[in-house]
Motif scaffolding. Structure first.
Motif, mmCIF file in Angstrom:
data_model
loop_
_atom_site.group_PDB
_atom_site.id
_atom_site.type_symbol
_atom_site.label_atom_id
_atom_site.label_comp_id
_atom_site.label_asym_id
_atom_site.label_seq_id
_atom_site.Cartn_x
_atom_site.Cartn_y
_atom_site.Cartn_z
ATOM 1 N N PRO A 267 36.040 -15.194 26.783
ATOM 2 C CA PRO A 267 35.974 -14.459 28.050
ATOM 3 C C PRO A 267 35.782 -15.345 29.278
ATOM 4 O O PRO A 267 36.121 -14.941 30.382
ATOM 5 C CB PRO A 267 34.774 -13.536 27.859
ATOM 6 N N GLU A 268 35.288 -16.561 29.088
ATOM 7 C CA GLU A 268 35.059 -17.447 30.240
ATOM 8 C C GLU A 268 36.334 -18.142 30.720
ATOM 9 O O GLU A 268 36.348 -18.717 31.810
ATOM 10 C CB GLU A 268 33.974 -18.490 29.907
ATOM 11 N N ARG A 269 37.384 -18.057 29.949
ATOM 12 C CA ARG A 269 38.643 -18.691 30.364
ATOM 13 C C ARG A 269 39.278 -17.924 31.517
ATOM 14 O O ARG A 269 39.189 -16.701 31.603
ATOM 15 C CB ARG A 269 39.623 -18.755 29.198
ATOM 16 N N GLU A 270 39.951 -18.653 32.382
ATOM 17 C CA GLU A 270 40.613 -18.054 33.534
ATOM 18 C C GLU A 270 41.688 -17.049 33.127
ATOM 19 O O GLU A 270 41.920 -16.051 33.811
ATOM 20 C CB GLU A 270 41.228 -19.160 34.397
ATOM 21 N N SER A 271 42.335 -17.293 31.977
ATOM 22 C CA SER A 271 43.414 -16.421 31.518
ATOM 23 C C SER A 271 42.912 -15.156 30.824
ATOM 24 O O SER A 271 43.704 -14.289 30.471
ATOM 25 C CB SER A 271 44.334 -17.182 30.563
ATOM 26 N N ALA A 272 41.604 -15.014 30.621
ATOM 27 C CA ALA A 272 41.062 -13.838 29.940
ATOM 28 C C ALA A 272 41.231 -12.595 30.809
ATOM 29 O O ALA A 272 40.988 -12.631 32.014
ATOM 30 C CB ALA A 272 39.593 -14.049 29.614
ATOM 31 N N CYS A 273 41.644 -11.522 30.205
ATOM 32 C CA CYS A 273 41.815 -10.244 30.903
ATOM 33 C C CYS A 273 40.475 -9.811 31.491
ATOM 34 O O CYS A 273 39.463 -9.736 30.781
ATOM 35 C CB CYS A 273 42.336 -9.203 29.917
ATOM 36 N N GLY A 274 40.456 -9.530 32.780
ATOM 37 C CA GLY A 274 39.236 -9.109 33.448
ATOM 38 C C GLY A 274 38.697 -7.789 32.919
ATOM 39 O O GLY A 274 37.488 -7.607 32.784
ATOM 40 N N ALA A 275 39.587 -6.850 32.604
ATOM 41 C CA ALA A 275 39.148 -5.552 32.082
ATOM 42 C C ALA A 275 38.575 -5.702 30.674
ATOM 43 O O ALA A 275 37.594 -5.034 30.328
ATOM 44 C CB ALA A 275 40.304 -4.558 32.098
ATOM 45 N N CYS A 276 39.155 -6.585 29.857
ATOM 46 C CA CYS A 276 38.593 -6.862 28.528
ATOM 47 C C CYS A 276 37.220 -7.516 28.673
ATOM 48 O O CYS A 276 36.281 -7.181 27.945
ATOM 49 C CB CYS A 276 39.506 -7.779 27.714
ATOM 50 N N ARG A 277 37.099 -8.440 29.628
ATOM 51 C CA ARG A 277 35.823 -9.121 29.879
ATOM 52 C C ARG A 277 34.740 -8.104 30.268
ATOM 53 O O ARG A 277 33.625 -8.135 29.763
ATOM 54 C CB ARG A 277 35.989 -10.170 30.971
ATOM 55 N N GLU A 278 35.114 -7.182 31.152
ATOM 56 C CA GLU A 278 34.171 -6.160 31.593
ATOM 57 C C GLU A 278 33.763 -5.250 30.424
ATOM 58 O O GLU A 278 32.581 -4.954 30.229
ATOM 59 C CB GLU A 278 34.784 -5.325 32.712
ATOM 60 N N ALA A 279 34.740 -4.815 29.631
ATOM 61 C CA ALA A 279 34.451 -3.948 28.479
ATOM 62 C C ALA A 279 33.576 -4.674 27.462
ATOM 63 O O ALA A 279 32.647 -4.078 26.907
ATOM 64 C CB ALA A 279 35.755 -3.497 27.823
ATOM 65 N N ALA A 280 33.843 -5.948 27.226
ATOM 66 C CA ALA A 280 33.033 -6.726 26.280
ATOM 67 C C ALA A 280 31.583 -6.798 26.743
ATOM 68 O O ALA A 280 30.652 -6.683 25.940
ATOM 69 C CB ALA A 280 33.608 -8.134 26.113
ATOM 70 N N GLY A 281 31.372 -6.967 28.043
ATOM 71 C CA GLY A 281 30.016 -7.001 28.595
ATOM 72 C C GLY A 281 29.303 -5.669 28.442
ATOM 73 O O GLY A 281 28.118 -5.620 28.106
ATOM 74 N N VAL A 282 30.024 -4.583 28.674
ATOM 75 C CA VAL A 282 29.449 -3.244 28.538
ATOM 76 C C VAL A 282 29.070 -2.986 27.077
ATOM 77 O O VAL A 282 27.968 -2.524 26.772
ATOM 78 C CB VAL A 282 30.425 -2.165 29.054
#
Length: 133
Positions: A95-110
């Motif tokens: 998730p820390e990579r620039e190419s990581a989907c922002g919505a996936c990153r947000e969902a993973a955090g939730v």
């Protein structure tokens, strides 16, 4: 089956009947999993993993190569994309990579936030083995 992490109902994955009657259950709220069945009727519950070690990168012909998506459960990415033939890649989704989907990153955090601190220890989820009679 009730989720031992959050208490919500778990969903049983459709599976072909086998000699050992193995089942996989997943929680759509916190994404905890439980595996049950086998010769000794073991119920195994994988432990908590941090976000950077929990998700595999999703692969499918319809996903853009320049954005990496996390493969969730129910054959979807964490951001909800479903593509024919999608599967986990066998490589971590980072998730820390620039190419990581922002919505996936947000969902993973939730989803990560839904795991109580008490359930995050290595031995927090109890597996059970009960020999069949």
């Amino acid at each position: 089956m009730e989720c031992d992490v959050c208490g919500r109902a778990m969903w049983r994955w459709p599976a072909l009947p086998t000699a050992w009657e193995e089942e996989i259950w997943s929680c759509s709220w916190c994404h905890a999993a439980a595996h049950g069945g086998g010769e000794w009727f073991e119920v195994s519950r994988p432990p908590y993993l941090p976000v950077e070690m929990r998700w595999e990168r999703a692969v499918a012909d319809g996903l853009p190569a320049e954005v990496s998506h996390a493969f969730g459960i129910f054959d979807r990415t964490l951001c909800g994309i479903r593509e024919a033939g999608m599967s986990p890649s066998g490589y971590w989704w980072l998730p820390e990579r620039e190419s990581a989907c922002g919505a996936c990153r947000e969902a993973a955090g939730v989803i990560d936030g839904r795991w109580p601190q008490a359930m995050r220890g290595e031995d927090a989820r109890i597996s059970v083995v009960a020999r069949r009679l």
